[in-house]
Write a protein that holds these residues in place. Structure first.
Motif, PDB file in Angstrom:
ATOM      1  N   ALA A  23       0.835  -1.205   0.000  1.00 42.79           N
ATOM      2  CA  ALA A  23       0.000   0.000   0.000  1.00 42.79           C
ATOM      3  C   ALA A  23       0.872   1.257   0.000  1.00 42.79           C
ATOM      4  CB  ALA A  23      -0.940  -0.011   1.197  1.00 42.79           C
ATOM      5  N   ALA A  24       1.953   1.239   0.770  1.00 47.84           N
ATOM      6  CA  ALA A  24       2.837   2.403   0.841  1.00 47.84           C
ATOM      7  C   ALA A  24       3.563   2.626  -0.482  1.00 47.84           C
ATOM      8  CB  ALA A  24       3.854   2.219   1.968  1.00 47.84           C
ATOM      9  N   ARG A  25       3.838   1.563  -1.205  1.00 50.72           N
ATOM     10  CA  ARG A  25       4.510   1.663  -2.504  1.00 50.72           C
ATOM     11  C   ARG A  25       3.615   2.369  -3.510  1.00 50.72           C
ATOM     12  NH1 ARG A  25       4.572  -1.879  -6.790  1.00 50.72           N
ATOM     13  NH2 ARG A  25       3.757  -3.611  -5.577  1.00 50.72           N
ATOM     14  N   GLY A  26       2.305   2.144  -3.401  1.00 50.64           N
ATOM     15  CA  GLY A  26       1.350   2.799  -4.297  1.00 50.64           C
ATOM     16  C   GLY A  26       1.635   2.509  -5.752  1.00 50.64           C
ATOM     17  N   ALA A  27       1.751   3.554  -6.551  1.00 52.15           N
ATOM     18  CA  ALA A  27       1.961   3.405  -7.995  1.00 52.15           C
ATOM     19  C   ALA A  27       3.433   3.237  -8.359  1.00 52.15           C
ATOM     20  CB  ALA A  27       1.385   4.616  -8.720  1.00 52.15           C
ATOM     21  N   ARG A  28       4.321   3.385  -7.377  1.00 55.11           N
ATOM     22  CA  ARG A  28       5.752   3.215  -7.674  1.00 55.11           C
ATOM     23  C   ARG A  28       6.026   1.760  -8.007  1.00 55.11           C
ATOM     24  NH1 ARG A  28       8.869   5.908  -2.765  1.00 55.11           N
ATOM     25  NH2 ARG A  28      10.671   5.382  -4.051  1.00 55.11           N
ATOM     26  N   SER A  29       6.959   1.534  -8.899  1.00 54.64           N
ATOM     27  CA  SER A  29       7.241   0.160  -9.329  1.00 54.64           C
ATOM     28  C   SER A  29       8.053  -0.604  -8.290  1.00 54.64           C
ATOM     29  CB  SER A  29       8.006   0.167 -10.660  1.00 54.64           C
ATOM     30  OG  SER A  29       9.348   0.552 -10.455  1.00 54.64           O
ATOM     31  N   MET A  30       7.917  -1.912  -8.338  1.00 52.96           N
ATOM     32  CA  MET A  30       8.712  -2.770  -7.464  1.00 52.96           C
ATOM     33  C   MET A  30      10.194  -2.587  -7.761  1.00 52.96           C
ATOM     34  SD  MET A  30       6.625  -6.337  -7.328  1.00 52.96           S
ATOM     35  CE  MET A  30       6.871  -6.856  -5.650  1.00 52.96           C
ATOM     36  N   VAL A  31      10.526  -2.405  -9.021  1.00 51.42           N
ATOM     37  CA  VAL A  31      11.929  -2.232  -9.424  1.00 51.42           C
ATOM     38  C   VAL A  31      12.517  -0.983  -8.763  1.00 51.42           C
ATOM     39  CG1 VAL A  31      13.462  -1.810 -11.386  1.00 51.42           C
ATOM     40  CG2 VAL A  31      11.587  -3.453 -11.607  1.00 51.42           C
ATOM     41  N   GLU A  32      11.767   0.101  -8.788  1.00 51.77           N
ATOM     42  CA  GLU A  32      12.229   1.362  -8.198  1.00 51.77           C
ATOM     43  C   GLU A  32      12.455   1.213  -6.688  1.00 51.77           C
ATOM     44  OE1 GLU A  32      10.507   5.862  -7.346  1.00 51.77           O
ATOM     45  OE2 GLU A  32       9.444   4.572  -8.754  1.00 51.77           O
ATOM     46  N   ILE A  33      11.490   0.631  -5.998  1.00 53.23           N
ATOM     47  CA  ILE A  33      11.588   0.487  -4.545  1.00 53.23           C
ATOM     48  C   ILE A  33      12.704  -0.479  -4.166  1.00 53.23           C
ATOM     49  CG2 ILE A  33      10.360  -0.241  -2.445  1.00 53.23           C
ATOM     50  CD1 ILE A  33       9.421   2.441  -3.738  1.00 53.23           C
ATOM     51  N   ALA A  34      12.768  -1.610  -4.838  1.00 53.67           N
ATOM     52  CA  ALA A  34      13.801  -2.603  -4.534  1.00 53.67           C
ATOM     53  C   ALA A  34      15.189  -2.019  -4.760  1.00 53.67           C
ATOM     54  CB  ALA A  34      13.588  -3.856  -5.385  1.00 53.67           C
ATOM     55  N   ALA A  35      15.386  -1.324  -5.874  1.00 55.60           N
ATOM     56  CA  ALA A  35      16.688  -0.728  -6.161  1.00 55.60           C
ATOM     57  C   ALA A  35      17.053   0.307  -5.097  1.00 55.60           C
ATOM     58  CB  ALA A  35      16.689  -0.096  -7.551  1.00 55.60           C
ATOM     59  N   GLY A  36      16.111   1.135  -4.722  1.00 57.51           N
ATOM     60  CA  GLY A  36      16.358   2.155  -3.707  1.00 57.51           C
ATOM     61  C   GLY A  36      16.680   1.576  -2.346  1.00 57.51           C
ATOM     62  N   PHE A  58      17.296  -5.198   8.853  1.00 58.69           N
ATOM     63  CA  PHE A  58      17.897  -4.202   7.973  1.00 58.69           C
ATOM     64  C   PHE A  58      17.165  -4.116   6.632  1.00 58.69           C
ATOM     65  CE2 PHE A  58      21.272  -5.107  11.014  1.00 58.69           C
ATOM     66  CZ  PHE A  58      21.483  -3.823  11.498  1.00 58.69           C
ATOM     67  N   THR A  59      16.568  -5.200   6.192  1.00 56.14           N
ATOM     68  CA  THR A  59      15.763  -5.178   4.971  1.00 56.14           C
ATOM     69  C   THR A  59      14.509  -4.346   5.191  1.00 56.14           C
ATOM     70  OG1 THR A  59      16.586  -7.352   4.305  1.00 56.14           O
ATOM     71  CG2 THR A  59      14.522  -6.612   3.292  1.00 56.14           C
ATOM     72  N   VAL A  60      13.845  -4.572   6.308  1.00 54.99           N
ATOM     73  CA  VAL A  60      12.634  -3.799   6.634  1.00 54.99           C
ATOM     74  C   VAL A  60      12.992  -2.328   6.814  1.00 54.99           C
ATOM     75  CG1 VAL A  60      10.765  -3.486   8.307  1.00 54.99           C
ATOM     76  CG2 VAL A  60      11.478  -5.786   7.648  1.00 54.99           C
ATOM     77  N   ALA A  61      14.111  -2.051   7.490  1.00 55.81           N
ATOM     78  CA  ALA A  61      14.535  -0.666   7.699  1.00 55.81           C
ATOM     79  C   ALA A  61      14.831   0.017   6.367  1.00 55.81           C
ATOM     80  CB  ALA A  61      15.761  -0.625   8.606  1.00 55.81           C
ATOM     81  N   ALA A  62      15.488  -0.682   5.444  1.00 48.46           N
ATOM     82  CA  ALA A  62      15.789  -0.111   4.133  1.00 48.46           C
ATOM     83  C   ALA A  62      14.507   0.165   3.351  1.00 48.46           C
ATOM     84  CB  ALA A  62      16.708  -1.047   3.349  1.00 48.46           C
ATOM     85  N   LEU A  63      13.563  -0.759   3.408  1.00 47.33           N
ATOM     86  CA  LEU A  63      12.281  -0.553   2.720  1.00 47.33           C
ATOM     87  C   LEU A  63      11.518   0.618   3.332  1.00 47.33           C
ATOM     88  CD1 LEU A  63      11.179  -4.239   2.170  1.00 47.33           C
ATOM     89  CD2 LEU A  63      11.668  -2.549   0.383  1.00 47.33           C
ATOM     90  N   ALA A  64      11.498   0.677   4.655  1.00 46.12           N
ATOM     91  CA  ALA A  64      10.800   1.780   5.329  1.00 46.12           C
ATOM     92  C   ALA A  64      11.416   3.114   4.926  1.00 46.12           C
ATOM     93  CB  ALA A  64      10.864   1.589   6.844  1.00 46.12           C
TER      94      ALA A  64
END
Length: 91
Positions: A23-36, A58-64
């Motif tokens: 839900a927080a990712r919204g319209a952003r792509s998985m590729v964009e979020i994962a890379a970031g 650390f994975t959750v922290a990076a995603l957050a």
């Protein structure tokens, strides 16, 4: 290494985490979020679908961080840490 089976509560928390991140990712792509966040798209896909119910901190922290979310908000939304695993608080 053999991993102990997850409890129903752990699986449910993993599903809630996935829903919240999706839900927080919204319209952003998985590729964009994962890379970031510095993780693979497949890892993000598994977390969002609940297939990785207990991702590394650390994975959750990076995603957050990538999603502009606070970790305390995630904890409140997903569920509390079991008492026996929670560190003692100093007053």
């Amino acid at each position: 290494m053999v991993r102990t089976p997850l409890t129903p509560e752990e699986r449910e928390r993993g599903e809630r985490l996935g829903e919240l991140l999706r839900a927080a990712r919204g319209a952003r792509s998985m590729v964009e979020i994962a890379a970031g966040a510095g993780i693979s798209v497949e890892t993000l896909r598994k977390i969002e679908s609940g297939r990785i119910a207990t991702p590394a901190f650390f994975t959750v922290a990076a995603l957050a961080g990538e999603l502009g979310m606070r970790l305390d908000t995630l904890v409140e939304a997903v569920g509390q840490v079991p008492e026996q695993a929670a560190p003692e608080r100093v007053a």
